[in-house]
Write an enzyme that holds these catalytic residues in place. Structure first.
Site, PDB file in Angstrom:
ATOM      1  N   ASN A   9       0.857  -1.146  -0.175  1.00 51.31           N
ATOM      2  CA  ASN A   9       0.121  -0.037  -0.141  1.00 51.31           C
ATOM      3  C   ASN A   9       0.952   1.410   0.048  1.00 51.31           C
ATOM      4  OD1 ASN A   9      -1.751   1.923   0.383  1.00 51.31           O
ATOM      5  ND2 ASN A   9      -2.475   1.459   2.501  1.00 51.31           N
ATOM      6  N   LYS A  11       0.098   4.301  -0.211  1.00 54.89           N
ATOM      7  CA  LYS A  11      -0.465   5.572   0.282  1.00 54.89           C
ATOM      8  C   LYS A  11      -0.581   6.566  -0.618  1.00 54.89           C
ATOM      9  CE  LYS A  11      -0.313   3.384   4.725  1.00 54.89           C
ATOM     10  NZ  LYS A  11      -0.133   3.361   6.278  1.00 54.89           N
ATOM     11  N   HIS A  97      -9.617   0.942   4.844  1.00 54.31           N
ATOM     12  CA  HIS A  97      -8.448   0.808   5.719  1.00 54.31           C
ATOM     13  C   HIS A  97      -8.642   1.576   6.789  1.00 54.31           C
ATOM     14  CE1 HIS A  97      -4.169   2.214   6.507  1.00 54.31           C
ATOM     15  NE2 HIS A  97      -3.870   1.362   5.798  1.00 54.31           N
ATOM     16  N   GLU A  99      -7.073   4.246   7.818  1.00 57.00           N
ATOM     17  CA  GLU A  99      -6.819   5.720   7.473  1.00 57.00           C
ATOM     18  C   GLU A  99      -8.244   6.499   7.112  1.00 57.00           C
ATOM     19  OE1 GLU A  99      -3.080   5.414   5.505  1.00 57.00           O
ATOM     20  OE2 GLU A  99      -2.334   4.710   7.545  1.00 57.00           O
ATOM     21  N   GLU A 169      -5.496  -5.437  10.404  1.00 54.51           N
ATOM     22  CA  GLU A 169      -4.528  -4.515  10.873  1.00 54.51           C
ATOM     23  C   GLU A 169      -4.925  -3.864  12.050  1.00 54.51           C
ATOM     24  OE1 GLU A 169      -2.557  -2.963   6.726  1.00 54.51           O
ATOM     25  OE2 GLU A 169      -4.376  -2.013   7.083  1.00 54.51           O
ATOM     26  N   GLY A 175       2.089   1.736  11.092  1.00 55.30           N
ATOM     27  CA  GLY A 175       3.114   2.898  10.954  1.00 55.30           C
ATOM     28  C   GLY A 175       3.739   3.504  12.176  1.00 55.30           C
ATOM     29  N   SER A 215       3.100  -2.486  10.568  1.00 56.49           N
ATOM     30  CA  SER A 215       4.755  -2.364  10.662  1.00 56.49           C
ATOM     31  C   SER A 215       5.517  -3.742  10.325  1.00 56.49           C
ATOM     32  CB  SER A 215       4.966  -1.988  12.147  1.00 56.49           C
ATOM     33  OG  SER A 215       4.509  -0.718  12.331  1.00 56.49           O
TER      34      SER A 215
HETATM   35  C1  PEP Z   1      -0.790  -0.148   6.328  1.00 55.74           C
HETATM   36  O1  PEP Z   1      -1.184   1.139   6.379  1.00 55.74           O
HETATM   37  O2  PEP Z   1      -1.923  -0.842   5.755  1.00 55.74           O
HETATM   38  C2  PEP Z   1       0.293  -0.584   6.832  1.00 55.74           C
HETATM   39  C3  PEP Z   1       0.129  -1.903   7.260  1.00 55.74           C
HETATM   40  O3  PEP Z   1       1.410   0.385   7.217  1.00 55.74           O
HETATM   41  P1  PEP Z   1       2.685  -0.096   7.652  1.00 55.74           P
HETATM   42  O4  PEP Z   1       3.274  -1.039   7.207  1.00 55.74           O
HETATM   43  O5  PEP Z   1       3.574   1.182   7.624  1.00 55.74           O
HETATM   44  O6  PEP Z   1       2.504  -0.160   9.101  1.00 55.74           O
END
Ligand code: PEP
Length: 252
Positions: A9, A11, A97, A99, A169, A175, A215
């Site tokens: 992703n 973003k 997601h 976000e 997630e 993040g 992460s």
């Molecule tokens: C995400 O935003 O789907 C995600 C997993 O981000 P990160 O790997 O940076 O935590």
């Protein structure tokens, strides 16, 4: 054997030239050294989709968007429909997601509407769910995930569930550098599969890919992916670095 998936992703990162160049370097990499066990998916911003679709012609990489409109077409200034995404050659779209849920106030009902539109447009949906930190600390994480499944997904038919990849997630891990432990991920993935089994039966639950996101990086991917109910990852930050993303794709 369930499909293994590593989806990146991107973003809101990289302009058009940077995105095409990066996709080109990943295409070259995976053409020479295909990820043996995983389907690799790139989810760039909308503006990259058509260009990247031309670049990834060898079929080693699939393409997805990060969102779609909640209506099929019409006077919705600034929106991009599921059908438009499909017309670029993309096969997937990320929906739900955290976000989008947090910054754009998307709730389960809206995500359900988008999910149905996406499926009806022929897109597979990477359907994201997960609890925030305070919900986990209060021991509410199973309840939250159950609600997200019930309200966002469980209106689908068994046939439509074939078009779904779930991404668990935990929002506190996205993040932040904090990662769910492999056991925490396995515990929740198993729970999710059980909910799907209860609703749609064992065959459906056994086939459903469930990805972990939060992460994920080369140093922890192999251990997380080794868990029986973890079928890969949705990768944010580490998807922007070729060495990290390719290492994660090879971590099975
Ligand atoms: C995400 O935003 O789907 C995600 C997993 O981000 P990160 O790997 O940076 O935590």
């Amino acid at each position: 054997m369930r499909k293994k998936i590593v989806a990146g992703n991107w973003k809101m990162n990289m302009d058009l030239a940077e995105g095409l160049k990066f996709a080109g370097s990943l295409e070259k990499y995976f053409k020479e050294k295909p990820a043996e066990k995983a389907q690799v998916i790139l989810c760039p911003p909308f503006i990259h989709l058509a260009g990247i679709s031309e670049i990834i012609k060898h079929g080693k990489i699939a393409l997805g968007a990060q969102n779609c409109a909640s209506d099929a077409s019409g006077a919705y200034t600034g929106e991009v429909s599921a059908w438009m995404i499909k017309s670029t050659g993309a096969q997937y779209v990320i929906l739900g997601h955290s976000e989008r849920r947090t910054y754009y106030h998307e709730d389960d009902k809206l995500i359900n509407k988008k999910t149905l539109l996406a499926i009806n447009s022929g897109l597979k949906v990477i359907f994201c769910i997960g609890e925030v930190k305070s919900e986990r600390e209060a021991g509410q994480h199973f309840l939250i995930v159950r609600r997200q499944l019930e309200e966002g997904l469980f209106s689908l038919t068994e046939e439509q569930i074939d078009m779904i990849v779930i991404a668990y997630e935990p929002v506190w891990a996205i993040g932040t550098g904090l990662t769910a432990t492999p056991d925490q991920a396995q515990e929740m993935h198993k729970f999710i599969r059980e909910q799907v089994k209860e609703k749609y039966g064992n065959d459906c639950a056994k086939k459903l890919p469930i990805l972990y996101g939060g992460s994920c990086k080369p140093s922890n991917a192999a251990e997380i992916f080794s868990k029986p109910d973890v079928d890969g990852g949705l990768i944010g930050g580490a998807a922007l670095k070729k060495e990290d993303f390719t290492a994660i794709a090879e971590a099975f």
